[in-house]
Design an enzyme around this catalytic site. Structure first.
Site, mmCIF file in Angstrom:
data_model
loop_
_atom_site.group_PDB
_atom_site.id
_atom_site.type_symbol
_atom_site.label_atom_id
_atom_site.label_comp_id
_atom_site.label_asym_id
_atom_site.label_seq_id
_atom_site.Cartn_x
_atom_site.Cartn_y
_atom_site.Cartn_z
ATOM 1 N N GLY A 17 0.832 -1.200 0.000
ATOM 2 C CA GLY A 17 0.000 0.000 0.000
ATOM 3 C C GLY A 17 0.864 1.245 0.000
ATOM 4 N N CYS B 136 5.238 -6.065 1.707
ATOM 5 C CA CYS B 136 5.575 -4.642 1.661
ATOM 6 C C CYS B 136 4.876 -3.872 2.782
ATOM 7 C CB CYS B 136 5.260 -4.085 0.268
ATOM 8 S SG CYS B 136 6.125 -2.539 -0.041
ATOM 9 N N TYR B 137 3.875 -3.051 2.482
ATOM 10 C CA TYR B 137 3.174 -2.359 3.578
ATOM 11 C C TYR B 137 2.608 -3.377 4.566
ATOM 12 C CZ TYR B 137 0.177 0.869 6.108
ATOM 13 O OH TYR B 137 -0.404 1.608 7.107
ATOM 14 N N HIS C 168 7.568 -7.647 -3.607
ATOM 15 C CA HIS C 168 6.261 -8.050 -4.149
ATOM 16 C C HIS C 168 6.396 -9.374 -4.904
ATOM 17 C CE1 HIS C 168 3.907 -4.374 -3.351
ATOM 18 N NE2 HIS C 168 5.093 -3.819 -3.342
ATOM 19 N N GLU D 13 4.051 -11.085 -6.146
ATOM 20 C CA GLU D 13 2.974 -11.262 -7.124
ATOM 21 C C GLU D 13 3.321 -10.741 -8.510
ATOM 22 O OE1 GLU D 13 2.850 -9.705 -4.336
ATOM 23 O OE2 GLU D 13 2.210 -7.631 -4.563
ATOM 24 N N SER E 131 -24.750 -10.073 -26.178
ATOM 25 C CA SER E 131 -24.058 -9.288 -27.203
ATOM 26 C C SER E 131 -23.323 -10.194 -28.176
ATOM 27 C CB SER E 131 -23.048 -8.362 -26.525
ATOM 28 O OG SER E 131 -22.001 -9.130 -25.961
ATOM 29 N N GLY E 132 -23.188 -11.467 -27.806
ATOM 30 C CA GLY E 132 -22.384 -12.363 -28.624
ATOM 31 C C GLY E 132 -20.947 -12.413 -28.145
ATOM 32 N N VAL F 126 -17.952 -13.006 -25.119
ATOM 33 C CA VAL F 126 -17.732 -14.174 -24.269
ATOM 34 C C VAL F 126 -18.475 -14.051 -22.930
ATOM 35 C CG1 VAL F 126 -15.981 -15.516 -23.059
ATOM 36 C CG2 VAL F 126 -15.510 -14.646 -25.319
ATOM 37 N N ASP F 127 -18.414 -12.880 -22.301
ATOM 38 C CA ASP F 127 -18.960 -12.766 -20.943
ATOM 39 C C ASP F 127 -20.473 -12.977 -20.912
ATOM 40 O OD1 ASP F 127 -16.376 -12.107 -20.462
ATOM 41 O OD2 ASP F 127 -16.734 -9.968 -20.177
ATOM 42 N N SER F 128 -21.188 -12.247 -21.761
ATOM 43 C CA SER F 128 -22.652 -12.394 -21.715
ATOM 44 C C SER F 128 -23.064 -13.783 -22.205
ATOM 45 C CB SER F 128 -23.350 -11.289 -22.510
ATOM 46 O OG SER F 128 -23.047 -11.378 -23.877
ATOM 47 N N SER F 129 -22.294 -14.363 -23.115
ATOM 48 C CA SER F 129 -22.640 -15.701 -23.610
ATOM 49 C C SER F 129 -22.468 -16.757 -22.525
ATOM 50 C CB SER F 129 -21.756 -16.075 -24.802
ATOM 51 O OG SER F 129 -21.923 -15.149 -25.828
ATOM 52 N N LYS G 73 -11.244 -12.824 -16.325
ATOM 53 C CA LYS G 73 -11.558 -13.114 -17.729
ATOM 54 C C LYS G 73 -11.130 -14.532 -18.155
ATOM 55 C CE LYS G 73 -12.827 -11.433 -21.820
ATOM 56 N NZ LYS G 73 -14.077 -10.698 -22.048
#
Ligand code: XMP
Length: 518
Positions: free
Chosen positions: A57, A84-85, A175, A177, A228-229, A231-234, A374
């Site tokens: 942070g 870190c923080y 870090h 990550e 919408s066609g 990936v997410d909404s499908s 995603k």
């Protein structure tokens, strides 16, 4: 309540907190990020973490009133990793000392060498004597807390790695990550292993759990979903359909700005293949009519957004009595992160296409992908049997071809653009490059140029080709096609598409360009 083993990430506002979650999800660990000022003793108990990570942070623990971990964390009996923080507040809260600066700040690459005995957290580390890590700190620990021992040191961080093994408290100044700490992922793997995680966060388990939750939430009510066609909404639609069958109706708004054959593909897949109730709202005349004569990019976007909501609402009302609206909202959109002013700032991005609708229509939201990143949505899509070619499709913007047709949009230009784009994508696929590229498309430029074909003079449109690599669309590099590829593609487009006589390749990265042309 999820049945998975859970890890809690307490966020102190680092720019890279999301990456901690990514590293852990890659290990099949379920984790959630919560801002420090929302994590009190009651929250800790109800969350029931099997381990806790304290993020980095921007604040200084030496500043009075700066963020702290809840005191009950130290008696919870679970492993804690401070970064870190997070490391500094752990030391300070447990009786050590943190000081500011005086030539000990470190930003960027550093090397840590081992000191002391081996530590399970560091299994696989130091095979070559030292490890590269990524540091970003102004303050440093000048006295470690009682019970802690030093396991690694760097030139400017004498206490780069410390641990109190009996309590399973671990603290690192760097870090792990970020990719600049090459063995960082291994450190997280060691941490979750010593915390007893079995890696039970799989897409199969997620699918079953999500279906149960959707059924509980929705009961026998009707749900509508704007498809919408993409990936997410499908993926959201297929998952919800699996949970509640024909209580779900999808509305696919065709604004006349889709790519070649796209509307047919979406409708065939969902209506015929998945047998899902689907309204195909062909509203291309309405949209293209409203866009006639409009060349300003912002007015284009606003016109499309406004009409989209009107049309969606009209068709959704026709479904009759829907109480829920399904959206493909992802986890990065809902994470509450801590702002740099120290106060919590909640960033919730709603799906641009249907934003504002739930309040207007009095609908509740169903968002079954809220916990996923995603790539996890893609994995879930595969688990649900969506075709690989569909899941791997490049992103396509809500305003569609409108923002790939700078200046005024005409049916003629759209027609030429659709054909040219199809040839370009076909070339990319034939050369096996599609999956290496984040997004590729053609754009028709608002200019005509002179050419010569056969014995005749031409005066046709110029086309721009765009292809970029990116991780999240926020920044992007142009894709380095070979000259042969570019030459062959330009030739094919000019030969196969009437109306184009010149092809440019856009070599702009983002920034300073954007991915779309408008
Ligand atoms: P830019 O052009 O801003 O695009 O660099 C970044 C990413 O976002 C997509 N994009 C949109 N997606 N509605 C969307 O759903 C929009 O209005 C929109 N504008 C840009 C773009 O395709 C790229 O992936």
């Amino acid at each position: 309540m999820t049945q998975h083993q859970r890890l809690l990430i307490i966020d102190f506002g680092s720019q890279v907190t999301q990456l901690i979650a990514r590293r852990l999800r890659e290990l099949n660990i379920y984790c959630e990020i919560h801002p420090y000022n929302r994590v009190d003793d009651a929250f800790l108990t109800s969350f029931g973490p099997k381990a806790v990570v304290l993020s980095g942070g921007p604040d200084s623990v030496t500043r009075p009133g700066s963020p702290r971990a809840p005191e009950s964390l130290w008696s919870l009996g679970v492993p804690v990793l401070g970064i870190c923080y997070g490391q500094q507040t752990m030391m300070q809260q447990l009786g050590g000392l943190v000081e500011t600066g005086h030539g000990t700040a470190e930003f960027g690459r550093a090397h840590v060498t081992p000191t002391g005995p081996s530590l399970p957290l560091l299994e696989g580390w130091f095979a070559e004597g030292r490890e590269q890590v990524w540091m970003s700190h102004g303050d440093h620990v000048s006295r470690i807390a009682p019970g802690f021992q030093v396991y690694g040191t760097s030139p400017n961080a004498p206490f780069a790695i410390t641990a109190d093994e009996s309590r399973r408290f671990y603290a690192v100044q760097f870090h792990p990550e970020v990719h600049h700490t090459p063995k960082g992922a291994k450190l997280y793997e060691n941490f979750v292993r010593l915390a007893g995680f079995t890696g039970d966060w799989t897409m199969g388990a997620y699918r079953e759990e999500a279906i149960r939750k959707i059924r509980e939430q929705v009961g026998d009510a009707k749900v509508i979903c704007g498809l919408s066609g993409g990936v997410d909404s499908s993926v959201a639609a297929v998952l919800i359909h699996e949970a509640i069958g024909d209580q779900l109706t999808c509305v696919f708004v065709d604004h006349g700005l889709l790519r070649l054959g796209e509307a047919e593909q979406v409708v065939t897949m969902f209506r015929d293949h998945y047998n899902m109730p689907l309204i195909h709202a062909d509203e291309s005349d309405l949209f293209l009519g409203a866009l006639t004569g409009v060349s300003d990019p912002e007015i284009k976007r606003k016109t499309i957004g406004r009409l989209f909501i009107d049309v969606f609402q009209k068709h959704a009302t026709a479904v009759g009595g829907a109480k829920f609206l399904a959206q493909g909202t992802l986890y990065p959109d809902v994470i509450e992160s801590v702002s740099f002013s120290g106060g919590p700032s909640v960033t919730i991005k709603s799906h641009h296409n249907v934003g504002g609708l739930p309040e207007k229509m009095g609908l509740k939201l169903v968002e079954p992908l809220r916990e996923l990143f995603k790539d996890e949505v893609r994995a879930l899509g595969r688990e649900l049997g969506l075709p690989a070619s569909f899941i791997g499709r490049h992103p396509f913007p809500g305003p569609g071809l409108a923002i790939r047709c700078p200046g005024e949009i005409t049916p003629e230009k759209l027609d030429i653009l659709r054909q040219a784009d199809a040839v370009y994508i076909d070339q990319i696929r034939k050369h096996g490059l599609y999956d290496e590229i984040w997004q590729a498309f053609a754009a028709i430029l608002p200019m005509r140029t002179v050419g010569v074909m056969g014995d005749g003079r031409t005066y046709d449109f110029a086309l721009a080709l765009r292809a970029v690599t990116s991780v999240d669309g926020m920044t992007a590099d142009y894709y380095p096609f070979t000259h042969d590829f570019l030459g062959e593609t330009a030739t094919r487009i000019i030969n196969e598409v009437k109306g184009i006589n010149r092809v440019f390749y856009d070599c702009t990265s983002k920034p300073p360009g954007t991915i779309e042309l408008e």
